[in-house]
Design a protein around this motif. Structure first.
Motif, PDB file in Angstrom:
ATOM      1  N   LEU B  79      32.534   5.829  15.527  1.00 33.72           N
ATOM      2  CA  LEU B  79      31.463   5.322  16.239  1.00 33.72           C
ATOM      3  C   LEU B  79      30.351   5.227  14.827  1.00 33.72           C
ATOM      4  CD1 LEU B  79      31.360   7.335  19.740  1.00 33.72           C
ATOM      5  CD2 LEU B  79      31.680   4.768  19.172  1.00 33.72           C
ATOM      6  N   ILE B  80      30.559   5.953  14.196  1.00 34.20           N
ATOM      7  CA  ILE B  80      29.508   5.975  12.773  1.00 34.20           C
ATOM      8  C   ILE B  80      30.360   6.024  11.760  1.00 34.20           C
ATOM      9  CG2 ILE B  80      27.476   6.825  11.745  1.00 34.20           C
ATOM     10  CD1 ILE B  80      27.198   9.005  13.760  1.00 34.20           C
ATOM     11  N   PRO B 307       9.770   4.029  25.527  1.00 36.08           N
ATOM     12  CA  PRO B 307      10.504   3.208  24.913  1.00 36.08           C
ATOM     13  C   PRO B 307      10.718   1.645  25.085  1.00 36.08           C
ATOM     14  CG  PRO B 307      11.869   4.578  26.363  1.00 36.08           C
ATOM     15  CD  PRO B 307      10.513   4.775  26.445  1.00 36.08           C
ATOM     16  N   GLY B 308      10.412   1.271  26.379  1.00 35.93           N
ATOM     17  CA  GLY B 308      10.502  -0.181  26.747  1.00 35.93           C
ATOM     18  C   GLY B 308       9.229  -0.901  26.587  1.00 35.93           C
ATOM     19  N   PRO B 310       6.535  -3.452  25.290  1.00 34.76           N
ATOM     20  CA  PRO B 310       6.656  -4.322  24.293  1.00 34.76           C
ATOM     21  C   PRO B 310       5.620  -4.235  23.237  1.00 34.76           C
ATOM     22  CG  PRO B 310       6.151  -5.314  26.440  1.00 34.76           C
ATOM     23  CD  PRO B 310       6.225  -3.681  26.668  1.00 34.76           C
ATOM     24  N   ALA B 311       5.815  -4.626  22.008  1.00 33.20           N
ATOM     25  CA  ALA B 311       5.029  -4.624  20.909  1.00 33.20           C
ATOM     26  C   ALA B 311       3.613  -4.971  21.227  1.00 33.20           C
ATOM     27  CB  ALA B 311       5.605  -5.307  19.781  1.00 33.20           C
ATOM     28  N   TRP B 312       3.553  -6.260  21.916  1.00 33.59           N
ATOM     29  CA  TRP B 312       2.235  -6.892  21.903  1.00 33.59           C
ATOM     30  C   TRP B 312       1.243  -6.008  22.850  1.00 33.59           C
ATOM     31  CZ3 TRP B 312       6.331  -9.889  23.763  1.00 33.59           C
ATOM     32  CH2 TRP B 312       6.275 -10.086  25.101  1.00 33.59           C
ATOM     33  N   PHE B 313       1.872  -5.152  23.804  1.00 34.61           N
ATOM     34  CA  PHE B 313       1.116  -4.477  24.593  1.00 34.61           C
ATOM     35  C   PHE B 313       0.621  -3.053  23.718  1.00 34.61           C
ATOM     36  CE2 PHE B 313       2.046  -6.819  27.731  1.00 34.61           C
ATOM     37  CZ  PHE B 313       2.992  -6.632  28.873  1.00 34.61           C
ATOM     38  N   ARG B 317       1.691   0.802  17.762  1.00 38.68           N
ATOM     39  CA  ARG B 317       2.809   1.394  17.618  1.00 38.68           C
ATOM     40  C   ARG B 317       3.324   1.472  16.344  1.00 38.68           C
ATOM     41  NH1 ARG B 317       7.808  -0.976  20.984  1.00 38.68           N
ATOM     42  NH2 ARG B 317       7.457  -2.495  19.462  1.00 38.68           N
ATOM     43  N   GLU B 319       6.218   1.595  13.239  1.00 36.75           N
ATOM     44  CA  GLU B 319       7.498   1.080  13.089  1.00 36.75           C
ATOM     45  C   GLU B 319       8.434   2.133  13.421  1.00 36.75           C
ATOM     46  OE1 GLU B 319       8.513  -2.297  12.336  1.00 36.75           O
ATOM     47  OE2 GLU B 319       6.343  -2.971  12.369  1.00 36.75           O
ATOM     48  N   GLU B 322      15.299   1.294  14.310  1.00 35.27           N
ATOM     49  CA  GLU B 322      15.935   0.295  15.301  1.00 35.27           C
ATOM     50  C   GLU B 322      17.344   0.477  15.324  1.00 35.27           C
ATOM     51  OE1 GLU B 322      15.232  -1.225  18.193  1.00 35.27           O
ATOM     52  OE2 GLU B 322      13.404  -0.329  17.616  1.00 35.27           O
TER      53      GLU B 322
END
Ligand SMILES: Nc1ncnc2c1ncn2[C@@H]1O[C@H](COP(=O)(O)OP(=O)(O)O)[C@@H](O)[C@H]1O
Ligand SMILES: [Mg+2]
Lengths: 259, 322
Positions: B79-80, B307-308, B310-313, B317, B319, B322
């Motif tokens: 898995l890794i 976690p959900g 969105p960036a523009w909200f 936030r 970085e 990912e």
């Protein structure tokens, strides 16, 4: 299954009488206002006048073509907007780059009132079905895309790792984990979307068109001076919106109610 | 049979097991496996770990919290990827999630919208098996873990232990020759856990897989394993390997013998200078690095709690990885 449904039916029955009561109170107050104020029926028709006009407009076949035009625009526009939004939402959820690139346009599209865009769309795409579909797509897109994106982003990462451990492909992860897991959020977005699609269709009809309930409202006001007909068209529209909303709600219950 | 009693009964019914065809256990070798996490919280986790597991052997990994046990299991399962070193199963290198490996995670990780049976079929569906083959296999597996009666139940209606049985059946779906278990019963109470361990051994006797199992419990490691591997605090290295020469089949009653006690003491001796203190020290170090008094855990920033979002909200936030 039946054991789960029975209390639901009882709850439905229990919720019917308050609705009936509030409707009755609304109609009585409406009739009282007409009665006390003495408004002419071309300003404010009473509920009985409207009911009579509603029945006559359906009986003589005047309402049906307008109704079917609008319903078709709403259903097709909603379907088109939802599909585009779903695909975009999945893309946005999976790629931060896509989100960064597209988010200014998404926000701009959402911040600009569709009402103000409608004349432009009518200018470019004419006053037929196609321009209505574009307006519906524009208005349905945002809530559905955002709901999809947020829903997929918040899927439990541990489920994704589990799927990966069984060698799920990206496509399998989307279709078998992400979309089903995000389904409650997506359906919530669609429920908002369906009522917005009705607004989109009417806005499109006001910007130009020769059939539809929005057109009928304009005709009744502008050339027929038939205010009761306006109310009857409005009532048809409201019933359409409510029915579509309830259908979406029923689909939602059926798909995710048992979770 | 009273369905509420079902989780208390044995995992396997003999009728189901007669039909069950065991696999050839995998021969596993980890050679000099090292791994560091980069990004926001860099950490050197695995330091040249060597392991070898014979076919059908049960190996228990034991070590302090956060030392890298789960990470090692992920590397074994593909898995890794490791930074350096490699993992070989039957001489073939592991290059990604591997068909020869079945993983049972610490939590059951079932799909809540599907029945127990559909969860067991999930790997078979991904692999594109025919419906008939899926049905036959899932019936065998549900019988193996004693859950035929619960085939149509949703995970939400099952107890924690029953869910983990479904997860075990699912891990066995594609007939892996190596089963990886990451603290599989740690969420269960002590008595249930003992019983599940005994059942796991019976299951292992029938399926014939090799097993690598992570545990926090010394008695559990000694009861289950042919060999206990003690890992150091992070970065994990192999500190000691203790052979457990107890006869099989083992019973819970055997657990009180003098031999078991001396083996447990042996394991503990290797763990003794590594456990709790080192964790407390690590936490103190992290708090000091964040400029906080000891014992204060750094607060999460608002944006991280959703976690959900969105960036523009939330343009402010930070970085994240990912
Ligand atoms: N994806 C990751 N990114 C960064 N650090 C990680 C990640 N996964 C685990 N770690 C860190 O690696 C160390 C070992 O983790 P893990 O293998 O889960 O330990 P455990 O022995 O308790 O199972 C921990 O300090 C943990 O914080
Ligand atoms: Mg762990």
């Amino acid at each position: 299954m039946s054991a789960a449904r029975r209390p639901g039916t009882r709850r439905l029955a229990a919720s019917v009488w308050p609705i009936a009561l509030s409707l009755a109170v609304f109609l009585i107050v409406w009739q009282l206002i007409v009665f006390v104020s003495g408004f002419q029926s071309f300003v404010l028709p009473g509920p009985l006048t409207v009911a009579e006009r509603f029945v006559r407009a359906w009986a003589d076949g005047m309402m049906w073509p307008h109704f079917s035009t609008t319903l078709l625009e709403v259903l097709l526009g909603f379907a088109l907007g939802s599909v585009v939004a779903l695909v975009a939402g999945i893309g946005l959820a999976r790629s931060r780059l896509a989100e960064r690139l597209l988010s200014p346009y998404l926000v701009a599209a959402q911040a600009t009132p569709v009402l103000a865009l409608a004349p432009l769309i009518a200018l470019w795409f004419g006053t037929g079905l196609f321009s209505k579909l574009i307006i519906c797509t524009l208005i349905v897109f945002f809530p559905v895309a955002i709901a999809t994106m947020v829903g997929i982003r918040s899927v439990d990462k541990r489920l994704l790792e589990m799927a990966r451990s069984f060698r799920a492909s990206s496509w399998q992860i989307i279709t078998r984990i992400e979309v089903p897991a995000a389904l409650p959020a997506i359906l919530g977005g669609l429920r908002v979307g369906i009522t917005l699609a009705v607004i989109g269709a009417i806005v499109g009809e006001w910007a130009g068109g020769d059939s539809g309930l929005g057109v009928l409202i304009n005709i009744a006001r502008g050339s027929l001076f038939d205010t009761p007909l306006m109310f009857a068209a409005l009532m048809t529209l409201a019933l359409m919106g409510i029915s579509l909303y309830l259908v979406m709600l029923a689909i939602e219950r059926r798909l995710v109610g048992e979770r | 049979m009273d369905p509420l009693r079902q989780p208390e009964t044995a995992m396997s019914s003999d009728a189901a097991l007669r039909a069950y065809v065991p696999v050839q256990g995998a021969d596993v070798r980890a050679e000099g496996v090292s791994l560091s996490f980069r990004g926001a919280r860099p950490a050197h986790v695995l330091d040249a770990v060597n392991l070898s597991i014979r076919p059908r052997e049960v190996v228990a990994l034991i070590g302090p919290n956060g030392c890298g046990k789960s990470t090692l299991l992920r590397v074994l399962g593909g898995l890794i990827p490791a930074d350096t070193g490699r993992v070989l199963i039957d001489g073939e290198p592991v290059t990604g999630p591997d068909p020869r490996v079945g993983v049972v995670f610490q939590e059951p990780r079932l799909l809540p919208w599907q029945t127990a049976e559909d969860n067991v079929r999930f790997p078979m569906q991904l692999a594109g098996w025919s419906k008939a083959r899926q049905a036959a296999r899932s019936e065998d597996l549900l019988g193996l873990v004693g859950l035929r009666e619960h085939a149509g139940a949703r995970p939400g209606t099952l107890s924690g232990g029953t869910r983990q049985r479904v997860a075990i059946a699912r891990a066995l779906a594609l007939e892996p020759s190596l089963l990886l278990l990451d603290e599989p019963f740690s969420a269960l109470d002590a008595l249930t856990r003992e019983r599940f361990n005994a059942e796991l051994l019976r299951l292992w006797e029938r399926t014939g897989t090799s097993i690598v199992l992570v545990t926090h419990s010394i008695p559990e490691a000694v009861f289950l394993a042919d060999r206990v591997v003690v890992l150091s605090p992070r970065p994990a290295r192999v500190l000691a390997e203790i052979a457990v020469d107890l006869p099989r089949p083992r019973r819970l009653a055997d657990m009180d013998s003098a031999l078991v006690s001396s083996l447990a003491a042996d394991v503990r001796a290797h763990l003794v200078d590594t456990t709790d203190d080192s964790i407390a020290m690590e936490e103190a170090r992290l708090a000091a690095a964040a400029g906080l008094p000891p014992g204060v855990v750094p607060a999460r920033r608002h944006a991280e709690t959703e976690p959900g979002t969105p960036a523009w909200f939330d343009p402010f936030r930070p970085e994240g990885p990912e």
